[in-house]
Design a protein around this motif. Structure first.
Motif, PDB file in Angstrom:
ATOM      1  N   THR A  58       0.819  -1.220   0.000  1.00 20.40           N
ATOM      2  CA  THR A  58       0.000   0.000   0.000  1.00 20.40           C
ATOM      3  C   THR A  58       0.849   1.264   0.000  1.00 20.40           C
ATOM      4  OG1 THR A  58      -1.694  -1.191   1.240  1.00 20.40           O
ATOM      5  CG2 THR A  58      -1.876   1.193   1.193  1.00 20.40           C
ATOM      6  N   GLU A  59       1.888   1.298   0.840  1.00 20.05           N
ATOM      7  CA  GLU A  59       2.692   2.510   0.961  1.00 20.05           C
ATOM      8  C   GLU A  59       3.457   2.812  -0.333  1.00 20.05           C
ATOM      9  OE1 GLU A  59       2.319   4.592   3.449  1.00 20.05           O
ATOM     10  OE2 GLU A  59       0.852   3.135   4.149  1.00 20.05           O
ATOM     11  N   VAL A  60       4.017   1.762  -0.945  1.00 13.30           N
ATOM     12  CA  VAL A  60       4.733   1.945  -2.218  1.00 13.30           C
ATOM     13  C   VAL A  60       3.767   2.468  -3.273  1.00 13.30           C
ATOM     14  CG1 VAL A  60       5.968   0.764  -4.090  1.00 13.30           C
ATOM     15  CG2 VAL A  60       6.470   0.182  -1.710  1.00 13.30           C
ATOM     16  N   PHE A  61       2.574   1.883  -3.330  1.00 15.21           N
ATOM     17  CA  PHE A  61       1.599   2.306  -4.342  1.00 15.21           C
ATOM     18  C   PHE A  61       1.140   3.746  -4.112  1.00 15.21           C
ATOM     19  CE2 PHE A  61      -2.729   2.473  -6.163  1.00 15.21           C
ATOM     20  CZ  PHE A  61      -2.379   2.253  -7.488  1.00 15.21           C
ATOM     21  N   LYS A  62       0.980   4.143  -2.844  1.00 11.33           N
ATOM     22  CA  LYS A  62       0.578   5.529  -2.547  1.00 11.33           C
ATOM     23  C   LYS A  62       1.603   6.530  -3.076  1.00 11.33           C
ATOM     24  CE  LYS A  62      -2.176   4.940   1.674  1.00 11.33           C
ATOM     25  NZ  LYS A  62      -2.141   5.129   3.142  1.00 11.33           N
ATOM     26  N   VAL A  63       2.893   6.201  -2.892  1.00 13.52           N
ATOM     27  CA  VAL A  63       3.967   7.082  -3.384  1.00 13.52           C
ATOM     28  C   VAL A  63       3.864   7.233  -4.899  1.00 13.52           C
ATOM     29  CG1 VAL A  63       6.464   7.278  -3.693  1.00 13.52           C
ATOM     30  CG2 VAL A  63       5.545   6.583  -1.480  1.00 13.52           C
ATOM     31  N   CYS A  64       3.715   6.104  -5.581  1.00 13.51           N
ATOM     32  CA  CYS A  64       3.627   6.127  -7.048  1.00 13.51           C
ATOM     33  C   CYS A  64       2.362   6.845  -7.514  1.00 13.51           C
ATOM     34  CB  CYS A  64       3.655   4.699  -7.606  1.00 13.51           C
ATOM     35  SG  CYS A  64       5.148   3.781  -7.195  1.00 13.51           S
ATOM     36  N   LEU A  65       1.245   6.519  -6.896  1.00 12.60           N
ATOM     37  CA  LEU A  65      -0.039   7.087  -7.303  1.00 12.60           C
ATOM     38  C   LEU A  65      -0.039   8.607  -7.166  1.00 12.60           C
ATOM     39  CD1 LEU A  65      -2.990   6.743  -8.168  1.00 12.60           C
ATOM     40  CD2 LEU A  65      -3.575   6.373  -5.760  1.00 12.60           C
ATOM     41  N   ASP A  66       0.543   9.089  -6.085  1.00 17.76           N
ATOM     42  CA  ASP A  66       0.612  10.542  -5.870  1.00 17.76           C
ATOM     43  C   ASP A  66       1.322  11.221  -7.042  1.00 17.76           C
ATOM     44  OD1 ASP A  66       0.468  12.999  -4.200  1.00 17.76           O
ATOM     45  OD2 ASP A  66       2.639  12.793  -4.226  1.00 17.76           O
ATOM     46  N   TYR A  67       2.418  10.610  -7.507  1.00 20.23           N
ATOM     47  CA  TYR A  67       3.130  11.214  -8.637  1.00 20.23           C
ATOM     48  C   TYR A  67       2.339  11.069  -9.930  1.00 20.23           C
ATOM     49  CZ  TYR A  67       6.145  12.257 -12.445  1.00 20.23           C
ATOM     50  OH  TYR A  67       6.621  12.803 -13.605  1.00 20.23           O
ATOM     51  N   TRP A  68       1.798   9.878 -10.191  1.00 18.48           N
ATOM     52  CA  TRP A  68       1.036   9.690 -11.437  1.00 18.48           C
ATOM     53  C   TRP A  68      -0.098  10.694 -11.524  1.00 18.48           C
ATOM     54  CZ3 TRP A  68       4.050   7.624 -14.496  1.00 18.48           C
ATOM     55  CH2 TRP A  68       4.737   6.432 -14.279  1.00 18.48           C
ATOM     56  N   ASN A  69      -0.760  10.942 -10.406  1.00 20.31           N
ATOM     57  CA  ASN A  69      -1.866  11.899 -10.396  1.00 20.31           C
ATOM     58  C   ASN A  69      -1.386  13.299 -10.781  1.00 20.31           C
ATOM     59  OD1 ASN A  69      -3.564  13.963  -8.371  1.00 20.31           O
ATOM     60  ND2 ASN A  69      -4.810  12.472  -9.437  1.00 20.31           N
ATOM     61  N   SER A  70      -0.240  13.734 -10.230  1.00 23.32           N
ATOM     62  CA  SER A  70       0.258  15.084 -10.537  1.00 23.32           C
ATOM     63  C   SER A  70       0.733  15.181 -11.990  1.00 23.32           C
ATOM     64  CB  SER A  70       1.387  15.456  -9.578  1.00 23.32           C
ATOM     65  OG  SER A  70       2.483  14.575  -9.724  1.00 23.32           O
ATOM     66  N   LEU A  71       1.377  14.122 -12.514  1.00 25.39           N
ATOM     67  CA  LEU A  71       1.851  14.156 -13.904  1.00 25.39           C
ATOM     68  C   LEU A  71       0.674  14.199 -14.876  1.00 25.39           C
ATOM     69  CD1 LEU A  71       4.060  13.913 -16.093  1.00 25.39           C
ATOM     70  CD2 LEU A  71       3.890  11.416 -15.860  1.00 25.39           C
ATOM     71  N   VAL A  72      -0.305  13.337 -14.651  1.00 28.51           N
ATOM     72  CA  VAL A  72      -1.460  13.269 -15.558  1.00 28.51           C
ATOM     73  C   VAL A  72      -2.258  14.572 -15.505  1.00 28.51           C
ATOM     74  CG1 VAL A  72      -3.639  12.076 -16.001  1.00 28.51           C
ATOM     75  CG2 VAL A  72      -1.604  10.757 -15.479  1.00 28.51           C
ATOM     76  N   LEU A  73      -2.387  15.148 -14.317  1.00 33.50           N
ATOM     77  CA  LEU A  73      -3.089  16.435 -14.185  1.00 33.50           C
ATOM     78  C   LEU A  73      -2.376  17.511 -15.003  1.00 33.50           C
ATOM     79  CD1 LEU A  73      -5.145  18.380 -12.948  1.00 33.50           C
ATOM     80  CD2 LEU A  73      -3.655  18.550 -10.939  1.00 33.50           C
ATOM     81  N   GLU A  74      -1.046  17.543 -14.927  1.00 30.85           N
ATOM     82  CA  GLU A  74      -0.259  18.538 -15.676  1.00 30.85           C
ATOM     83  C   GLU A  74      -0.457  18.351 -17.182  1.00 30.85           C
ATOM     84  OE1 GLU A  74       4.417  19.652 -16.541  1.00 30.85           O
ATOM     85  OE2 GLU A  74       3.922  18.410 -14.808  1.00 30.85           O
TER      86      GLU A  74
END
Length: 989
Positions: A359-375
């Motif tokens: 869960t913790e590893v996925f949260k780290v990745c997901l947080d970045y994917w969300n910011s990149l896709v939003l940009e």
């Protein structure tokens, strides 16, 4: 015990050196396996010693004469307390003596490797003590500390290792844990000192990393560097051999994780474009080394699952490195072909890491994917607005004519650059989609399909982020999103990829992108999805399998209201299918069918009350005709949800006559049962005492509450029908509860019979509160329903025993006052008389009893202060004192929501009194009391969350004082002028 009593007398006498063996025995008794009384007695002795202000003078004697580690820790605990709270009050020679002694012991123990390893825990505690001293002494009274430390570090590798630990602790104390421990001025002073003297530390670290061969020392140095890298001047990182040195250590397994943590700190720094070249070089070299350590083709999720804790930490650190670097420096990598190749390879690694089952590893990745896709989405979305797009790209330049096409081209190229990774990211989101709140059917630890019993808030937050990310991805490429989802769904049909988890995540992903496609495309897509899911339901065997598929069908259709509103026949088919599921007894299916029905009705309610093409009557009329059959297999709580749904349909009907007719038909079954019960009760009141009858009454009231919540004002005709009888039942059940508690004592309130009676009372109050809250602001409704409640509800509350009082009475009258505001002023004295004194007696005995009454009481008081303030002014001085005492008691409460309610209430009272004619009288009486009490909680760490509200109250009080001083000054000047005129008039002839 007798020996401990004698020990206590001897140990408490600190006029001569303490008996260390006796202290050892006492500490051993506290930590030992003796009797509970012995441990308690030892604890009291140690507490007394800790509280003795002279005990710290014995610390050196104890440390020199004991071999017991626990005794040493006890002595150091005493010393730590003195350093934290009394250090600056001690004489200078005592401070210097203790400082020198601690330093000497640390050097002595760490100069010999054997003693250093053996006494590691003791040395670590001594290091902490030294850093606590440094927070007071350095730099003003110990200017040579850093040079002394660096010089000592060069004398021995073990001393050097411990010096690194001390430097790390110091850095953490100053930069990480200083808030709330030191003043801002002191923190600033320490930071400046560390920065100004960092060159010595930097040289020491580089020397160790280049010259030492000792593993523990190198690890300690890397760990210390990790603590420093976030704040040191950038020249020490980029204009020295530090980065090259760190990258040399990365391939070595012993140092890999610590090195990666250091590189991550560097990657997270972002101070403009000055060091872009160094960042590109660092990233490129790192990627070459990474491929040798972890080949791109490696199955990272499998490696993580089977790896050691060190290897798992490496994967986690790798995710942090990539996400930190890309957040700050991804643009730099996009500028060259070599950088792009390394970037795409890194994104490939990050996508593979995102599949790791942690869960913790996925949260780290997901947080970045969300910011990149939003940009990427925002740049794509703003193609029509070049000025916004320029700003998005970080370009600070005026927009000249002819640049628009070039910028648009750059945006399209960037989108094309990320097309491959984004396609893989879509599949990742589909495969790992979190469970939405609406889904109630889950797989338990034994692999069985069951109804979910508790919501997982972490999963719900994760779902929201993933849903947002997938919506952006869908906007970036509708075709790829649709293609991947349909391809994965076809594999479910063929059995190639069939599993409950695969189907669930796919359907949750399909439901999550509702509204992200053009309507025509969405319609086509949804028809194919529903068709395939229905086919899957037909060809799949097994009740559990069908329950999973049914759950997913219900979730998907509930997420696409736009499609349902546009296609009546499909909507009707879906609703009838939900009615079929309401007869399915598999756990969770009926609940989800009822919840989905409610959700669809809320979004499409108008469709159910108009006559559709090809229909002879509105659907709601057809539904009401078959209502008994539809709800035949539902549990009571499911029936309540169903009735709430139909209430929403009726609420959408604009014709009052039809609306009342539908409501009458809907409530026909519960009203018949209610009339039957009331008729029997009129013949014999004992009929109402039967437990089955009480349950039926409760069920009828809950059904009414559900309909009232969706109908609002239009529920008036129904509640008017049962209102007076309902109050009579309320009064009777209240008397039954009081007599039961009076006869059986406090334990009687916990019997199932009394609990059932109280449930009816609470539901009655909830029904009235729900109706009044949802009804439109019509004064006649208040006049119709509030006066009849005064004695049955308020009078009953005042007369009852504390354990029989319902907190819902307080929230009901808070709702009434918030709804009808100033019209309730005349009723406040009666409310005050009925609930105030008796509730305060219940809640002020301690901070634990009657938790619901506490919060609701202060919510009621706040409603009165906000909307009926003139009623408070009319209170006697004794009653007003009671109000103020209760407010003070509230904000002194350790429970945050009660304390905040009390502070907000106090602010409202202060503002109201400020503009009233009783302002001076009020502040003369309560100003100092309020000020003292606010300062008491302001300085209490338990009340830290209320700091902002404390400051607002003090600001209000201080502004009053300033205004009053200004008034006095003006008054003094006016008075002086008048006196001077009088004086002249008298003496001048």
């Amino acid at each position: 015990m007798a020996s401990l009593a004698m020990a206590a007398e001897k140990l408490r006498d600190l006029s001569h050196p303490i008996d260390v063996p006796l202290l050892d025995a006492t500490v051993a008794a506290f930590y030992g396996t003796g009797s509970k009384d012995e441990r308690a007695a030892a604890d009291r002795i140690l507490q007394d010693l800790q509280n003795n202000p002279d005990m710290w003078l014995q610390v050196v004697h104890i440390l020199q004469n004991t071999k017991n580690l626990n005794t040493k820790f006890f002595a150091l605990q005493v010393l730590e307390s003195v350093i934290k709270y009394r250090w600056n009050a001690l004489p200078g020679e005592q401070r210097d003596g203790m400082k020198n002694y601690i330093s000497e012991v640390i050097v002595q123990l760490s100069s010999n490797e054997a003693s250093f390893r053996m006494e590691r825990l003791y040395v670590n505690k001594l290091n902490v003590i030294l850093v606590q001293i440094l927070k007071h002494e350095w730099p003003a009274r110990w200017q040579s500390f850093i040079p002394d430390l660096v010089a000592a570090a060069k004398t021995s590798e073990t001393i050097c290792e411990n010096c690194m630990v001390i430097l790390k602790l110091l850095s953490e104390e100053v930069f990480d844990f200083s808030r709330g421990e030191m003043t801002q001025q002191k923190i600033k002073e320490l930071k400046q000192s560390l920065n100004s003297e960092f060159q010595l530390i930097h040289e020491l670290c580089l020397y160790v990393l280049s010259a030492s061969q000792q593993t523990e020392l190198i690890r300690a140095t890397l760990s210390t560097l990790h603590a420093f890298l976030s704040w040191i001047p950038l020249g020490y990182i980029f204009e020295s051999p530090l980065l090259e040195t760190l990258l040399k250590f990365f391939p070595m397994p012993s140092y890999r994780n610590l090195t990666l943590q250091c590189l991550t700190e560097v990657a997270a720094l972002n101070f403009g474009e000055f060091y872009n070249v160094q960042y590109v070089k660092m990233y490129t070299v790192f990627m070459v080394q990474l491929q040798a350590t972890l080949p791109p083709a490696a199955n990272i999720p499998e490696a993580y699952a089977n790896g050691s804790s060190e290897e798992q930490a490496f994967i986690q650190n790798l995710s942090l490195f990539f996400t930190s670097f890309y957040k700050s420096h991804i643009r730099v990598l996009e500028s060259t072909q070599e950088g792009i190749s390394a970037l795409l390879l890194g994104l490939e690694y990050l996508i593979n890491i995102s599949y790791v089952d942690d869960t913790e590893v996925f949260k780290v990745c997901l947080d970045y994917w969300n910011s990149l896709v939003l940009e990427l989405f925002e740049m794509h979305h703003n193609l029509d607005s070049p000025a916004v797009a320029v700003n998005m790209m970080g370009l600070q330049m005026p927009l000249l004519h002819g640049m628009v096409d070039g910028i648009g081209q750059q945006i399209l190229q960037r989108r094309q650059l990320y097309a491959g990774p984004m396609s893989k990211l879509r599949m990742l989101m589909i495969c790992r989609m979190a469970k939405p709140e609406e889904v109630l059917i889950v797989e338990d630890e034994n692999g069985n399909i069951v109804r979910e019993t508790m919501k997982d808030n972490d999963v719900l937050v994760q779902y929201k982020i993933m849903r947002e990310t997938l919506i952006y991805l869908s906007h970036l490429d509708h075709e790829d999103t649709e293609k991947q989802m349909l391809k994965k769904l076809s594999k479910q049909l063929t059995g190639e990829d069939w599993s409950w988890n695969n189907l669930n995540t796919l359907c949750w992903a399909i439901g999550s992108i509702s509204g992200s496609m053009m309507e025509e495309q969405e319609n086509r897509f949804l028809v194919m999805v529903i068709r395939d899911l229905l086919n899957l339901c037909e060809i799949t065997k097994g009740k559990d399998n069908k329950a999973v598929i049914a759950s997913n069908i219900m979730y998907v259709v509930g997420q696409y209201p736009r499609f349902l509103r546009a296609h009546w026949k499909f909507l009707k088919t879906v609703v009838n299918k939900l009615f079929e599921f309401m007869h399915e007894t598999h756990p969770g299916v009926q609940d989800m069918a009822c919840d989905t029905f409610l959700k669809i009705v809320q979004k499409c309610k108008r469709k159910f009350v108009i006559v559709q093409v090809g229909e002879s009557e509105p659907f709601v009329s057809e539904l009401l005709s078959g209502l008994p059959t539809t709800v035949a297999d539902l549990e009571p709580h499911q029936i309540h949800t169903f009735y709430e749904s139909v209430g929403h349909m009726i609420q959408a009907e604009s014709d009052p006559q039809k609306r009342d007719e539908y409501l009458q038909r809907l409530m026909d079954l519960p009203n018949q049962k209610w009339a039957e019960i009331i008729g029997q009760a009129r013949q014999s009141v004992d009929f109402l005492k039967d437990q089955d009858v009480i349950r039926t009454v409760l069920n009828i009231l809950q059904t009414n509450t559900s309909v009232a919540s969706s109908l609002g004002t239009y529920f008036l005709s129904q509640i008017s029908l049962i209102f007076l009888d309902m109050l009579n039942v309320y009064r009777m059940y209240s008397e039954l509860i009081s007599s039961s508690i009076a006869e059986g004592g406090p334990y009687a309130s916990r019997t199932s019979y009394v609990k059932l009676l109280r449930s009816v009372k609470r539901e009655t109050l909830k029904l009235i509160e729900t109706f009044l809250d949802k009804a439109e602001d019509q004064p006649q409704i208040g006049k119709q329903f509030v006066p009849p409640m005064m004695d049955p509800v308020l009078g009953d509350y005042a007369r009852n025993l504390p354990d029989a009082r319902e907190s819902e009475v307080l929230s009901l009258f808070a709702t009434i006052i918030n709804k009808y505001k100033a019209t309730m002023i005349d009723d406040v004295p009666r409310i005050f008389e009925a609930v105030f004194q008796c509730t305060l007696e219940m809640i002020t005995k301690n901070f634990e009893d009657y938790p619901e009454h506490r919060l609701k009481f202060f919510s009621l008081l706040r409603a009165i202060a906000t909307h009926c303030f003139p009623a408070l002014i009319r209170l006697t001085s004794q009653q007003l004192k009671l109000v103020m005492d209760s407010i003070i008691w509230a904000f002194r409460h350790t429970e945050r929501n009660i304390a905040e309610t009390g502070l907000n209430l106090l602010l409202a009272m202060l503002k109201n009194f400020q503009v009233s004619e009783f302002c001076n009288q009020f502040y003369r009486t309560y100003f100092l009391t309020i000020e003292q009490e606010i300062f008491a909680v302001l300085t209490d760490t338990f009340h830290k969350p209320g700091f902002k509200l404390h400051v607002l109250v003090l600001q209000h009080l201080f502004c009053l004082v300033c205004a009053f001083k200004f008034f006095l000054l003006c008054f003094y000047r006016e008075a002086t002028t008048i006196i001077m005129h009088i004086f002249r008039w008298k003496v001048v002839p």
